[in-house]
Design a protein around this motif. Sequence first.
Motif, short mmCIF file in Angstrom:
data_model
loop_
_atom_site.label_atom_id
_atom_site.label_comp_id
_atom_site.label_asym_id
_atom_site.label_seq_id
_atom_site.Cartn_x
_atom_site.Cartn_y
_atom_site.Cartn_z
N ASP A 281 -2.11 3.82 -0.65
CA ASP A 281 -2.40 2.41 -0.94
C ASP A 281 -1.92 2.03 -2.33
O ASP A 281 -1.39 0.93 -2.53
CB ASP A 281 -3.89 2.12 -0.80
N LEU A 282 -2.10 2.92 -3.28
CA LEU A 282 -1.65 2.65 -4.64
C LEU A 282 -0.13 2.45 -4.68
O LEU A 282 0.36 1.47 -5.25
CB LEU A 282 -2.05 3.79 -5.57
N VAL A 283 0.60 3.33 -4.03
CA VAL A 283 2.06 3.21 -4.00
C VAL A 283 2.47 1.94 -3.27
O VAL A 283 3.38 1.21 -3.72
CB VAL A 283 2.70 4.46 -3.37
N ARG A 284 1.82 1.63 -2.15
CA ARG A 284 2.15 0.41 -1.41
C ARG A 284 1.92 -0.82 -2.27
O ARG A 284 2.75 -1.73 -2.31
CB ARG A 284 1.33 0.33 -0.12
N GLU A 285 0.79 -0.88 -2.97
CA GLU A 285 0.49 -2.02 -3.84
C GLU A 285 1.52 -2.15 -4.97
O GLU A 285 1.96 -3.25 -5.30
CB GLU A 285 -0.91 -1.88 -4.44
N LEU A 286 1.90 -1.03 -5.56
CA LEU A 286 2.91 -1.06 -6.62
C LEU A 286 4.25 -1.56 -6.09
O LEU A 286 4.90 -2.39 -6.73
CB LEU A 286 3.08 0.33 -7.24
N ARG A 287 4.65 -1.07 -4.93
CA ARG A 287 5.93 -1.52 -4.36
C ARG A 287 5.91 -3.02 -4.08
O ARG A 287 6.88 -3.73 -4.33
CB ARG A 287 6.26 -0.74 -3.09
N GLN A 288 4.78 -3.52 -3.58
CA GLN A 288 4.67 -4.95 -3.30
C GLN A 288 4.74 -5.77 -4.58
O GLN A 288 5.43 -6.79 -4.63
CB GLN A 288 3.35 -5.23 -2.55
N HIS B 184 -0.25 -11.37 -12.40
CA HIS B 184 0.70 -10.40 -11.85
C HIS B 184 0.95 -9.28 -12.85
O HIS B 184 0.91 -8.10 -12.49
CB HIS B 184 2.01 -11.13 -11.51
N THR B 185 1.16 -9.64 -14.09
CA THR B 185 1.40 -8.66 -15.14
C THR B 185 0.19 -7.75 -15.34
O THR B 185 0.31 -6.52 -15.44
CB THR B 185 1.76 -9.36 -16.46
N SER B 186 -0.98 -8.35 -15.36
CA SER B 186 -2.21 -7.59 -15.56
C SER B 186 -2.43 -6.60 -14.42
O SER B 186 -2.74 -5.42 -14.65
CB SER B 186 -3.39 -8.55 -15.68
N ARG B 187 -2.27 -7.06 -13.20
CA ARG B 187 -2.48 -6.19 -12.04
C ARG B 187 -1.44 -5.07 -12.01
O ARG B 187 -1.76 -3.91 -11.72
CB ARG B 187 -2.45 -7.00 -10.74
N THR B 188 -0.20 -5.40 -12.32
CA THR B 188 0.84 -4.39 -12.37
C THR B 188 0.50 -3.33 -13.41
O THR B 188 0.62 -2.12 -13.14
CB THR B 188 2.21 -5.02 -12.68
N ASN B 189 0.05 -3.74 -14.57
CA ASN B 189 -0.33 -2.79 -15.61
C ASN B 189 -1.48 -1.90 -15.16
O ASN B 189 -1.47 -0.69 -15.42
CB ASN B 189 -0.71 -3.52 -16.90
N GLU B 190 -2.47 -2.47 -14.48
CA GLU B 190 -3.59 -1.67 -13.96
C GLU B 190 -3.10 -0.60 -13.00
O GLU B 190 -3.49 0.56 -13.10
CB GLU B 190 -4.58 -2.56 -13.22
N LEU B 191 -2.27 -1.02 -12.05
CA LEU B 191 -1.81 -0.09 -11.02
C LEU B 191 -0.86 0.95 -11.59
O LEU B 191 -0.95 2.14 -11.23
CB LEU B 191 -1.15 -0.86 -9.87
N GLU B 192 0.03 0.55 -12.48
CA GLU B 192 0.94 1.50 -13.09
C GLU B 192 0.19 2.52 -13.94
O GLU B 192 0.50 3.71 -13.92
CB GLU B 192 2.01 0.79 -13.92
#
Length: 74
Positions: free
Chosen positions: A15-22, A42-50
Amino acid sequence: MTTMGIDPAQLSDDDLVRELRQLHATRSDTFFHGSDDALAMHTSRTNELESEYLRRYPDREVDPFRLREGARQR
């Protein structure tokens, strides 16, 4: 800034990889056409997931051609 969505630490690896790819797939549209708030979220969520991905995989595989040395060899 607090983002919406599931805490990245609670996501399965898949799920983490799928969310990052999206998120990476939608970055350009958000950057060029999204509101300031949408871009910030978008930036904040990307930073969290990365950050979570890097926490789980600190020794992730790095393509040697993505390094300065590899770029010089091309």
